[in-house]
Design an enzyme around this catalytic site. Structure first.
Site, PDB file in Angstrom:
ATOM      1  N   HIS A   1       0.874  -1.183   0.000  1.00 28.39           N
ATOM      2  CA  HIS A   1       0.000   0.000   0.000  1.00 28.39           C
ATOM      3  C   HIS A   1       0.910   1.231   0.000  1.00 28.39           C
ATOM      4  O   HIS A   1       1.437   1.598   1.051  1.00 28.39           O
ATOM      5  CB  HIS A   1      -0.878   0.021   1.259  1.00 28.39           C
ATOM      6  CG  HIS A   1      -1.803  -1.146   1.377  1.00 28.39           C
ATOM      7  ND1 HIS A   1      -3.114  -1.110   0.951  1.00 28.39           N
ATOM      8  CD2 HIS A   1      -1.620  -2.395   1.878  1.00 28.39           C
ATOM      9  CE1 HIS A   1      -3.693  -2.281   1.189  1.00 28.39           C
ATOM     10  NE2 HIS A   1      -2.801  -3.087   1.757  1.00 28.39           N
ATOM     11  N   PHE A   2       1.097   1.842  -1.179  1.00 25.87           N
ATOM     12  CA  PHE A   2       1.997   3.007  -1.251  1.00 25.87           C
ATOM     13  C   PHE A   2       1.258   4.336  -1.057  1.00 25.87           C
ATOM     14  O   PHE A   2       1.872   5.395  -1.082  1.00 25.87           O
ATOM     15  CB  PHE A   2       2.808   2.991  -2.544  1.00 25.87           C
ATOM     16  CG  PHE A   2       4.012   2.064  -2.490  1.00 25.87           C
ATOM     17  CD1 PHE A   2       4.341   1.381  -1.325  1.00 25.87           C
ATOM     18  CD2 PHE A   2       4.826   1.886  -3.603  1.00 25.87           C
ATOM     19  CE1 PHE A   2       5.447   0.534  -1.274  1.00 25.87           C
ATOM     20  CE2 PHE A   2       5.935   1.045  -3.556  1.00 25.87           C
ATOM     21  CZ  PHE A   2       6.246   0.363  -2.400  1.00 25.87           C
ATOM     22  N   ARG A   3      -0.067   4.295  -0.877  1.00 24.97           N
ATOM     23  CA  ARG A   3      -0.838   5.471  -0.407  1.00 24.97           C
ATOM     24  C   ARG A   3      -0.811   6.671  -1.346  1.00 24.97           C
ATOM     25  O   ARG A   3      -1.126   7.779  -0.899  1.00 24.97           O
ATOM     26  CB  ARG A   3      -0.322   5.932   0.965  1.00 24.97           C
ATOM     27  CG  ARG A   3      -0.100   4.852   2.003  1.00 24.97           C
ATOM     28  CD  ARG A   3      -1.366   4.182   2.400  1.00 24.97           C
ATOM     29  NE  ARG A   3      -1.199   3.353   3.602  1.00 24.97           N
ATOM     30  CZ  ARG A   3      -2.022   2.355   3.899  1.00 24.97           C
ATOM     31  NH1 ARG A   3      -3.039   2.050   3.119  1.00 24.97           N
ATOM     32  NH2 ARG A   3      -1.853   1.650   4.994  1.00 24.97           N
TER      33      ARG A   3
ATOM     34  N   LYS B   1      -9.033  -6.393  -6.931  1.00 26.16           N
ATOM     35  CA  LYS B   1      -8.991  -6.661  -5.485  1.00 26.16           C
ATOM     36  C   LYS B   1     -10.367  -6.431  -4.875  1.00 26.16           C
ATOM     37  O   LYS B   1     -10.980  -5.379  -5.064  1.00 26.16           O
ATOM     38  CB  LYS B   1      -7.978  -5.716  -4.831  1.00 26.16           C
ATOM     39  CG  LYS B   1      -8.009  -5.676  -3.301  1.00 26.16           C
ATOM     40  CD  LYS B   1      -7.130  -6.747  -2.696  1.00 26.16           C
ATOM     41  CE  LYS B   1      -7.230  -6.828  -1.194  1.00 26.16           C
ATOM     42  NZ  LYS B   1      -6.169  -6.160  -0.460  1.00 26.16           N
TER      43      LYS B   1
ATOM     44  N   HIS C   1      -9.357  -9.961  -0.003  1.00 32.76           N
ATOM     45  CA  HIS C   1      -9.208  -9.762   1.440  1.00 32.76           C
ATOM     46  C   HIS C   1     -10.380 -10.520   2.064  1.00 32.76           C
ATOM     47  O   HIS C   1     -11.530 -10.097   1.955  1.00 32.76           O
ATOM     48  CB  HIS C   1      -9.262  -8.271   1.797  1.00 32.76           C
ATOM     49  CG  HIS C   1      -9.197  -8.015   3.270  1.00 32.76           C
ATOM     50  ND1 HIS C   1      -8.196  -7.285   3.864  1.00 32.76           N
ATOM     51  CD2 HIS C   1     -10.011  -8.409   4.285  1.00 32.76           C
ATOM     52  CE1 HIS C   1      -8.395  -7.233   5.170  1.00 32.76           C
ATOM     53  NE2 HIS C   1      -9.494  -7.908   5.449  1.00 32.76           N
TER      54      HIS C   1
ATOM     55  N   HIS D   1      -2.995 -12.369   2.695  1.00 35.92           N
ATOM     56  CA  HIS D   1      -2.796 -12.449   4.160  1.00 35.92           C
ATOM     57  C   HIS D   1      -3.684 -13.458   4.897  1.00 35.92           C
ATOM     58  O   HIS D   1      -4.488 -13.091   5.751  1.00 35.92           O
ATOM     59  CB  HIS D   1      -2.935 -11.079   4.807  1.00 35.92           C
ATOM     60  CG  HIS D   1      -4.127 -10.245   4.397  1.00 35.92           C
ATOM     61  ND1 HIS D   1      -5.411 -10.711   4.381  1.00 35.92           N
ATOM     62  CD2 HIS D   1      -4.194  -8.957   3.979  1.00 35.92           C
ATOM     63  CE1 HIS D   1      -6.219  -9.749   3.985  1.00 35.92           C
ATOM     64  NE2 HIS D   1      -5.510  -8.682   3.725  1.00 35.92           N
TER      65      HIS D   1
ATOM     66  N   ASP E   1       2.152  -7.062   2.640  1.00 41.67           N
ATOM     67  CA  ASP E   1       1.051  -6.185   3.050  1.00 41.67           C
ATOM     68  C   ASP E   1       1.621  -4.932   3.719  1.00 41.67           C
ATOM     69  O   ASP E   1       1.122  -4.484   4.759  1.00 41.67           O
ATOM     70  CB  ASP E   1       0.068  -6.911   3.980  1.00 41.67           C
ATOM     71  CG  ASP E   1      -1.268  -6.172   4.088  1.00 41.67           C
ATOM     72  OD1 ASP E   1      -1.434  -5.129   3.426  1.00 41.67           O
ATOM     73  OD2 ASP E   1      -2.135  -6.631   4.841  1.00 41.67           O
TER      74      ASP E   1
ATOM     75  N   HIS F   1       1.196   3.709   8.180  1.00 47.45           N
ATOM     76  CA  HIS F   1       0.357   4.795   8.690  1.00 47.45           C
ATOM     77  C   HIS F   1       1.264   5.705   9.516  1.00 47.45           C
ATOM     78  O   HIS F   1       2.369   5.298   9.907  1.00 47.45           O
ATOM     79  CB  HIS F   1      -0.748   4.235   9.606  1.00 47.45           C
ATOM     80  CG  HIS F   1      -1.688   3.296   8.922  1.00 47.45           C
ATOM     81  ND1 HIS F   1      -2.701   3.728   8.095  1.00 47.45           N
ATOM     82  CD2 HIS F   1      -1.760   1.938   8.922  1.00 47.45           C
ATOM     83  CE1 HIS F   1      -3.364   2.673   7.627  1.00 47.45           C
ATOM     84  NE2 HIS F   1      -2.813   1.576   8.108  1.00 47.45           N
TER      85      HIS F   1
ATOM     86  N   PRO G   1      -5.190   0.074  11.118  1.00 48.74           N
ATOM     87  CA  PRO G   1      -4.592  -1.267  11.000  1.00 48.74           C
ATOM     88  C   PRO G   1      -3.532  -1.302   9.903  1.00 48.74           C
ATOM     89  O   PRO G   1      -3.724  -0.730   8.839  1.00 48.74           O
ATOM     90  CB  PRO G   1      -5.790  -2.139  10.606  1.00 48.74           C
ATOM     91  CG  PRO G   1      -6.706  -1.212   9.855  1.00 48.74           C
ATOM     92  CD  PRO G   1      -6.480   0.173  10.430  1.00 48.74           C
TER      93      PRO G   1
END
Ligand code: DOR
Ligand code: ZN
Ligand code: ZN
Length: 441
Positions: A58-60, A140, A183, A239, A309, A313, A327
């Site tokens: 997750h590179f945001r 996804k 997920h 995951h 994963d 944050h 999370p």
């Protein structure tokens, strides 16, 4: 004169040292004697693996770049020995329309120092056909956010798509169905249990695992397997956190050809006792499980790949209490060091590390030129010093997230050079400029 020769490479336990010869970013030959090259790198007898591939980061970027962006994220990846990442769609805006997908492609092409692909989100089913033409890594679906009727429609719609392949070598095979990446947590069970646990007078970090119990994952896994079977889609489970989930996936391989499972470093190395030590820092979806429920090292051979994963944050967001903290855990810069340490402890072989982080990710996500050290492949390589010892220190991360539940652990073995398509991108934790490219052009 070739572009680059990496001499004195140990590419497997059985073979003698060799030279990997590189021209225009590709491996053109593997020889005993180094070929004459404009640049020669001496691997000094160290282990050389194919550049690691992380199918789950997750590179945001865009929208949440205070947590991470494609530059910091890709540097973090290169520092961990990765040369390819596949980015998840839960950015702002989400990668679930053609416009947003194209926008993210532009950002990544500008900022990423290693190669990348993008997972697409699924919301407006009319968009998915158009997105398919842009070659997403997968579609996804976060089962914890959608209801069963939408899920059914999404599987049906994706099963009717054909993805054009980035090759014309084999005409018969140049269309493929997209992968559905899952997920797996059942929304109703998660919501119900969360309400129940929240109504207790006092909460502590380990309550989070009760709010999202194992059965929520296992029900979701069973449902997704049934849908994949019914609609004959490819399916990849992100995951996986419990042994029961893994057993279901493993046994469904007898009737589903394209089903795969992933484990994260936290679900492999940690269990719910970590809540006591690290509090909400180890909060992640799905949560850490009881030792008796989690996937054991002995069962790692049944897992198809390791995805980090990598879910950074801000530290403030991680400290907002059981329910309000975010999370996710940043893992790119620790996973290889942790696994190499387990190699020394005889818990995992180097071949398994290669299978879980190079070969299977390339096969499952159809990365044609990646994952193997072979003639004709992209010259994506990681040089590993098996004797390098140190202490995990999140202050040294290139990621914007400077924390990890593995803080202070001693490691034995580390990546010392990362080479992406023949370009040195990391040497002894120093970063070099490079332009990553989209792996599904
Ligand atoms: O722990 C998680 N963090 N699980 C997810 O599914 C999402 C991720 C995130 O984006 O932070
Ligand atoms: Zn997830
Ligand atoms: Zn994720």
């Amino acid at each position: 004169m070739i572009d680059l020769c990496i001499k004195n490479c140990k590419i497997s336990a059985e073979n003698d040292l060799c030279s990997i010869n590189i021209e225009q970013g590709k491996i053109i030959d593997i020889t005993k004697i180094p070929l004459k090259a404009e640049k020669t790198i001496d691997a000094k007898g160290n282990l050389v693996l194919p550049g690691l591939i992380d199918v789950h980061v997750h590179f945001r970027d865009p929208g949440l770049t205070y947590k991470e962006d494609f530059k910091s994220g890709s540097e973090s990846a290169a520092n961990g020995g990765f040369t390819t990442i596949l980015d998840m769609p839960n950015t702002i805006p989400p990668t679930n329309t053609v416009k947003n997908f194209q926008e993210k492609l532009k950002i990544a092409s500008k900022k990423s120092i290693i190669d990348f692909g993008l997972h697409a989100g699924v919301s407006d089913l009319k968009e998915i056909e158009k997105i398919t033409n842009l070659n997403p890594a997968s579609f996804k679906i976060f089962m914890d956010t959608v209801n069963s009727s939408f899920l059914n429609e999404a599987f049906k719609a994706i099963s009717e798509l054909q993805k054009v392949e980035n090759t014309d070598i084999n005409k018969e095979n140049n269309t493929k169905k997209p992968v559905i990446t899952i997920h797996a947590e059942n929304k109703d069970i998660v919501n119900h249990c969360t309400d129940q646990i929240k109504s207790k007078e006092e909460n502590n970090p380990s309550d989070y695992a009760l709010a999202r119990p194992s059965v929520a994952e296992e029900v979701a896994v069973a449902q997704a397997i049934a849908l994949a079977n019914h609609y004959q889609t490819k399916i990849h489970f992100c995951h996986i956190s419990t042994d029961k989930s893994l057993k279901m996936i493993k046994s469904s391989k007898s009737f589903l050809n394209n089903i795969s499972s992933e484990i994260t470093p936290q679900h492999l190395f940690l269990d719910s006792s970590s809540f006591k030590k690290f509090g909400n820092l180890t909060k992640t979806n799905p949560p850490l499980r009881e030792y008796s429920e989690k996937i054991s090292w002995e069962n790692l051979s049944k897992i198809d790949l390791i995805g980090t994963d990598h879910a950074p944050h801000s530290i403030e967001e991680k400290k907002k209490g059981v329910w309000d903290s975010s999370p996710g855990i940043p893992n790119l810069e620790v996973v290889l060091k942790l696994l190499l340490t387990k190699y020394h402890a005889k818990k995992i072989s180097l071949d398994s590390i290669k299978r879980l982080l190079c070969e299977n990710p390339a096969k499952i996500f159809n990365l044609k030129n990646k994952g193997f050290i072979k003639i004709g492949m992209d010259a994506d390589l990681v040089i590993i010093d098996l004797k390098r010892e140190g202490i995990i220190n999140s202050e040294e991360f290139y990621s914007k997230a400077h924390y990890t539940p593995f803080e202070g652990m001693t490691y034995n073995g580390a990546p010392i050079m990362t080479i992406c398509r023949g370009k040195l991108v990391m040497e002894n934790n120093d970063m070099y400029q490079n332009q990553g490219i989209h792996v599904y052009p």
